[in-house]
Design an enzyme around this catalytic site. Structure first.
Site, PDB file in Angstrom:
ATOM      1  N   SER A  12     -73.662  28.382 -33.585  1.00  0.00           N
ATOM      2  CA  SER A  12     -74.487  26.954 -33.245  1.00  0.00           C
ATOM      3  C   SER A  12     -75.080  26.742 -31.768  1.00  0.00           C
ATOM      4  O   SER A  12     -75.979  27.624 -31.613  1.00  0.00           O
ATOM      5  CB  SER A  12     -73.340  26.095 -33.391  1.00  0.00           C
ATOM      6  OG  SER A  12     -74.072  24.624 -33.812  1.00  0.00           O
ATOM      7  N   ASP A  14     -75.727  24.086 -44.736  1.00  0.00           N
ATOM      8  CA  ASP A  14     -75.344  23.613 -43.388  1.00  0.00           C
ATOM      9  C   ASP A  14     -75.943  22.217 -43.310  1.00  0.00           C
ATOM     10  O   ASP A  14     -77.101  22.053 -43.519  1.00  0.00           O
ATOM     11  CB  ASP A  14     -76.103  24.419 -42.334  1.00  0.00           C
ATOM     12  CG  ASP A  14     -75.519  24.127 -40.793  1.00  0.00           C
ATOM     13  OD1 ASP A  14     -75.228  23.022 -40.523  1.00  0.00           O
ATOM     14  OD2 ASP A  14     -75.341  25.230 -40.272  1.00  0.00           O
ATOM     15  N   HIS A  62     -71.668  24.464 -41.973  1.00  0.00           N
ATOM     16  CA  HIS A  62     -71.993  24.658 -40.686  1.00  0.00           C
ATOM     17  C   HIS A  62     -70.448  25.378 -40.209  1.00  0.00           C
ATOM     18  O   HIS A  62     -69.639  24.662 -39.497  1.00  0.00           O
ATOM     19  CB  HIS A  62     -72.015  23.461 -39.649  1.00  0.00           C
ATOM     20  CG  HIS A  62     -72.631  23.776 -38.337  1.00  0.00           C
ATOM     21  ND1 HIS A  62     -73.729  24.421 -38.214  1.00  0.00           N
ATOM     22  CD2 HIS A  62     -72.074  23.406 -36.959  1.00  0.00           C
ATOM     23  CE1 HIS A  62     -73.878  24.587 -36.689  1.00  0.00           C
ATOM     24  NE2 HIS A  62     -72.935  23.862 -36.201  1.00  0.00           N
TER      25      HIS A  62
END
Length: 236
Positions: free
Chosen positions: A122, A177, A209
């Site tokens: 991320s 996601d 995610h």
């Protein structure tokens, strides 16, 4: 201005002779130890190698605008979680300096920069792309898992002026996601490819995610391809 304090880190030592290093940057609000534990939980063991030291640094806590200014362990600030807004370049560049110190520590230990990989999950992957493509183009490679760059990223601006060979990018993204949209990751990949980066994008259907075992196994295979075991040097 005082030099930034050294980043805290969790380290998985190589089983044998240390000839390469991997820096894994956690996602927002996590820690190095947290990222290491998460991967360990998925693999049922540490992500470990015969010759590669794995370093999980922790971002210092700072006010984070998407959390209404609350303190969080983030690599940089964002005006909002979107790919369509300016980057908070001041905090990004400040952290690039702190992470450069971490790279330099490895170099001082005798590890060449072309034997160092950097990446993350991320926000960690976004940070790694800034660090490598703007300041350390001689690293072995970059990986970005569920990550993105903003549309007018400073990374793109830097690469437009670039002439040198760039580190390869290994990217993974889940199609479901909901925090960092798959399309943001895909757009990042296309932009970097158009600017001369050798990229791969591995798509994971029904992955939100998060990380998956298949994804980490693929990453490990790529890591060993980029950082192969070196034959022991004989004294000539």
């Amino acid at each position: 201005m005082a030099a930034p304090a050294a980043l805290q880190r969790s380290v998985v030592s190589p089983a044998g002779r240390h000839t390469a290093s991997l820096i894994f940057l956690h996602g927002s609000g996590d820690t190095g130890q947290g990222a290491r534990s998460w991967i360990k939980q998925i693999l049922n063991q540490d992500m470990a190698f015969q010759h590669i030291k794995v370093i999980y640094p922790t971002a210092p806590a700072r006010p984070y605008t998407p959390m209404k200014g609350a303190f969080s362990t983030v690599w940089f600030d964002r005006y909002k979680i979107s790919n369509d807004c300016p980057e908070h370049i001041e905090s990004i560049d400040s952290m690039c300096r702190g992470l450069t110190d971490l790279i330099n520590d490895e170099v001082k230990n005798g590890i060449a920069k072309n034997r160092i990989l950097i990446g993350g999950f991320s926000m960690g992957g976004g940070m790694a792309m800034h660090l490598a493509y703007r300041f350390h183009q001689d690293l072995a490679g970059v990986f970005a898992l569920s990550s993105f760059l903003n549309k007018d990223s400073a990374v793109y601006q830097a690469l437009k002026r670039n002439e040198s060979v760039l580190p390869e990018l290994f990217q993974c993204h889940g199609t479901t996601d909901e925090l960092v949209l798959y399309s943001w990751g895909e757009e990042t990949n296309k932009m970097l490819k158009s600017l001369g980066v050798s990229t791969s994008l591995h798509t994971f259907p029904n992955l939100n995610h998060e990380l998956s075992r298949t994804e980490i196994e693929k990453l490990k295979t790529w890591i060993v391809k980029k950082l192969p075991v070196e034959a022991a040097k004989t004294n000539e």
